[in-house]
Design an enzyme around this catalytic site. Structure first.
Site, PDB file in Angstrom:
ATOM      1  NE  ARG B 116     -16.879  66.075  35.583  1.00  0.00           N
ATOM      2  CZ  ARG B 116     -18.142  66.275  35.947  1.00  0.00           C
ATOM      3  NH1 ARG B 116     -18.646  67.492  35.949  1.00  0.00           N
ATOM      4  NH2 ARG B 116     -18.888  65.259  36.283  1.00  0.00           N
ATOM      5  CE  LYS B 138       6.835  69.517  33.518  1.00  0.00           C
ATOM      6  NZ  LYS B 138       8.162  68.949  33.876  1.00  0.00           N
ATOM      7  CD  GLU B 180      15.463  73.950  39.592  1.00  0.00           C
ATOM      8  OE1 GLU B 180      15.822  73.980  38.389  1.00  0.00           O
ATOM      9  OE2 GLU B 180      15.118  72.900  40.162  1.00  0.00           O
ATOM     10  CE  LYS B 216       9.331  76.012  34.215  1.00  0.00           C
ATOM     11  NZ  LYS B 216       9.267  75.167  35.394  1.00  0.00           N
ATOM     12  CD  GLU B 226       9.118  67.741  30.677  1.00  0.00           C
ATOM     13  OE1 GLU B 226       8.527  68.468  31.487  1.00  0.00           O
ATOM     14  OE2 GLU B 226      10.097  67.046  30.972  1.00  0.00           O
ATOM     15  NE  ARG B 230       7.827  72.437  30.847  1.00  0.00           N
ATOM     16  CZ  ARG B 230       6.655  72.864  31.314  1.00  0.00           C
ATOM     17  NH1 ARG B 230       5.659  73.042  30.482  1.00  0.00           N
ATOM     18  NH2 ARG B 230       6.476  73.124  32.591  1.00  0.00           N
ATOM     19  CG  ASN B 234      13.936  67.343  33.035  1.00  0.00           C
ATOM     20  OD1 ASN B 234      13.375  67.986  33.914  1.00  0.00           O
ATOM     21  ND2 ASN B 234      13.283  66.610  32.146  1.00  0.00           N
ATOM     22  CG  HIS B 237      16.142  68.506  37.476  1.00  0.00           C
ATOM     23  ND1 HIS B 237      16.907  69.623  37.192  1.00  0.00           N
ATOM     24  CD2 HIS B 237      15.137  68.947  38.277  1.00  0.00           C
ATOM     25  CE1 HIS B 237      16.373  70.686  37.780  1.00  0.00           C
ATOM     26  NE2 HIS B 237      15.298  70.310  38.445  1.00  0.00           N
ATOM     27  CG  HIS B 241      14.194  64.063  40.078  1.00  0.00           C
ATOM     28  ND1 HIS B 241      13.445  64.160  38.928  1.00  0.00           N
ATOM     29  CD2 HIS B 241      13.709  65.018  40.911  1.00  0.00           C
ATOM     30  CE1 HIS B 241      12.553  65.122  39.058  1.00  0.00           C
ATOM     31  NE2 HIS B 241      12.700  65.664  40.241  1.00  0.00           N
ATOM     32  CG  HIS B 256      14.075  70.097  43.876  1.00  0.00           C
ATOM     33  ND1 HIS B 256      13.999  68.895  43.206  1.00  0.00           N
ATOM     34  CD2 HIS B 256      14.069  71.057  42.900  1.00  0.00           C
ATOM     35  CE1 HIS B 256      13.933  69.106  41.902  1.00  0.00           C
ATOM     36  NE2 HIS B 256      13.977  70.411  41.684  1.00  0.00           N
TER      37      HIS B 256
END
Lengths: 351, 351
Positions: B116, B138, B180, B216, B226, B230, B234, B237, B241, B256
């Site tokens: 946990r 994330k 990025e 960032k 998010e 935030r 993207n 993206h 993506h 990526h």
């Protein structure tokens, strides 16, 4: 129009409702995009019917999983995550876990990790779930038989306790859950012990459940992430977990609560030796356990095997073997190192 | 005796250190029971040597995983969790993630769910990791190719950025990460665009990395989970993506950052149409992208397939297709619904 139900209490800001599950939709927010109800083979058959006529705030889908501790693993998680994607669950979806501890532990973990966490709630259908598993934010699954090795702390939107679901349980599973009620009596509220007797139909269930949840609330709020006093809730579990692991490995039929009941019998004697628990209290615990489990026997486990299992599990988790004991009924006394010799001696309690 | 290193900044209370990784042990607390260093095939070969001579506060163990996005899945997690139990990791252990985005995303998720949640830190070794993946909490893995479908938000103890590790990267991976940085320039700090040019050896790396991380930081602190702004991160993206998924499915070799670079080319044109992005800004973005990726081509993807991929991924995640665009260099403009016709038209940008 009736007023919406109000929570019986909140635990770390999670509302806990108590009563007819028909009231659930009245307290749900209306911003969900979809609802995904997870049930196991048992609750799908016996509890799902009570939910089918409810008006959910968004389209509802069902996910079925196998019942029992053997299903509390990552394979089942994978199935649940895939079903969520197939059913179109997005960041605004709600997962409803309908079941006992296995379903709420696993379903909460799956929801708390799907898309980095979506909202979920528990409808607890077993005694053990209502007084213990569904309360307190611990979620997770077993890893190769190691109990709860993969999981997270996460808060459900709410927990719903409908005592009517207890009628769907076999007697043995009701008694199984009562072990945790006895434990709550031992570590926090001795009055609970007086409320328990062997005749299941004659008990004041509503009071019993509520008062038992109150004990869990007290420890969970004092120590949400289990860094200290929450460990008191492990009374009976050090030996209990070892017995449970042994039973799983050897195919011996022993439920979690039954293992904890046996654990409390042994650990109350250890508590007498190292924490000054009075003889009368040891007797009182014995009486409560034997009222609920009159015919429960201990698996034939060699003491050295049990000692090894105790050491392995506890050391793996926390680097040391500490027992959570009590020094009087309702008075926890945690962090005891116990000599192997004493454990060996106490294991002969029922011979 | 030297003073211990001090963080270059904190992001949501996570200290971000910048400099020689040899300073890491000086800032670690000494209450760990063991250390478990996760590296992939690349970083095990090229970055691990810099760590082998460090004095860890507890016995150190190594865990090796495959490199690349294909390894960012639950099978690898299972391997890591099992290694942790085999190596005796307990609640007081530390996981050290040594690598780019794949290693820190996956290793952070494994640590945040082992028992946990145990403590972990990131030593970021790629441009993309340093300015993006390792920052912001994330963590997660792909599910059947669906990017980051299983994960959690969790905070590392610290993030360590040692620009010396960039020398271990192939040129293509350095350029990959610069996508990025260009994005950070577009959404938050146009000065970054002026710092980028095609000659990798001639850039002011320390300043470039620090200033990019600052962008960032700004969005992550304004919106840690998010729920709103935030999403500005993207930019590039939504289409990026979709291109990445198409490439994965068809075996087209596209990293990526490369997909994001192509996404920014298309989305800057969409931004001109629907968010009023001036022509000069569109040109500026084109120039920056083409400086870093002079020979990057778009995979031959039928527009209808791309549109479908865009819709599926975004709708699955959030129930709608919203583009995160910009209205000027450094000025995000999120939440745009874009007509399929316009997307179709913009996809012909390089024909």
């Amino acid at each position: 129009m009736n007023a919406p139900p109000t929570p019986a209490m909140t635990i770390n800001d999670v509302p806990v409702y108590f009563g007819d599950v028909a009231g659930l939709p009245d307290v749900l927010s209306n911003d969900y995009s979809s609802v995904h109800i997870l049930a196991d083979a048992q609750t799908m058959q016996f509890c799902a019917p009570a939910l089918r006529s409810l008006s959910w705030p968004a389209p509802a889908h069902w996910i079925a999983m196998h019942a029992g501790e053997e299903a509390k693993n990552l394979d089942t998680c994978l199935m649940v995550w895939r079903q969520l994607t197939d059913q179109g669950a997005d960041r605004h979806s709600l997962v409803v876990n309908l079941g006992g501890g296995v379903v709420t532990d696993l379903g909460g973990f799956c929801a708390a990790t799907y898309l980095r966490g979506i909202r979920f709630l528990h409808i607890s259908t077993s005694v053990l779930g209502m007084v213990d598993a569904a309360i307190g934010g611990k979620h997770g699954v077993d890893l190769d038989g190691l109990k709860n090795y993969v999981g997270v702390f996460a808060s459900p939107q709410l927990v719903w306790i409908d005592p009517a679901f207890l009628k769907t349980l076999p007697d043995r599973h009701v008694r199984n859950g009562l072990a945790e009620v006895i434990k709550h009596g031992c570590v926090g509220d001795p009055d609970l012990l007086a409320m328990i007797h062997g005749d299941l139909s004659g008990m004041a269930w509503d009071d019993l459940l509520l008062q038992s949840v109150q004990v869990k609330k007290q420890f969970v709020e004092a120590d949400p992430a289990e860094r200290g006093i929450r460990a008191a809730l492990n009374f009976g579990h050090t030996i209990g977990h070892a017995l449970e692991t042994f039973a799983l490995e050897t195919g011996y039929d022993l439920l979690h609560g039954e293992a904890v009941a046996l654990g409390m019998l042994a650990e109350s004697q250890i508590a007498r030796e190292v924490a000054g628990l009075p003889d009368a209290a040891v007797d009182r615990i014995n009486t409560a356990v034997r009222q609920v489990f009159p015919e429960l026997g201990t698996p034939a486990i060699p003491p050295e095997v049990l000692l090894e299992l105790i050491g392995k599990d506890k050391k793996r988790r926390s680097g040391h073997v500490h027992f959570a004991l009590i020094s009087a009924l309702g008075v926890p006394s945690i962090g005891h190192q116990v000599a192997p010799d004493l454990i060996r001696r106490m294991l002969s309690y029922d011979s």
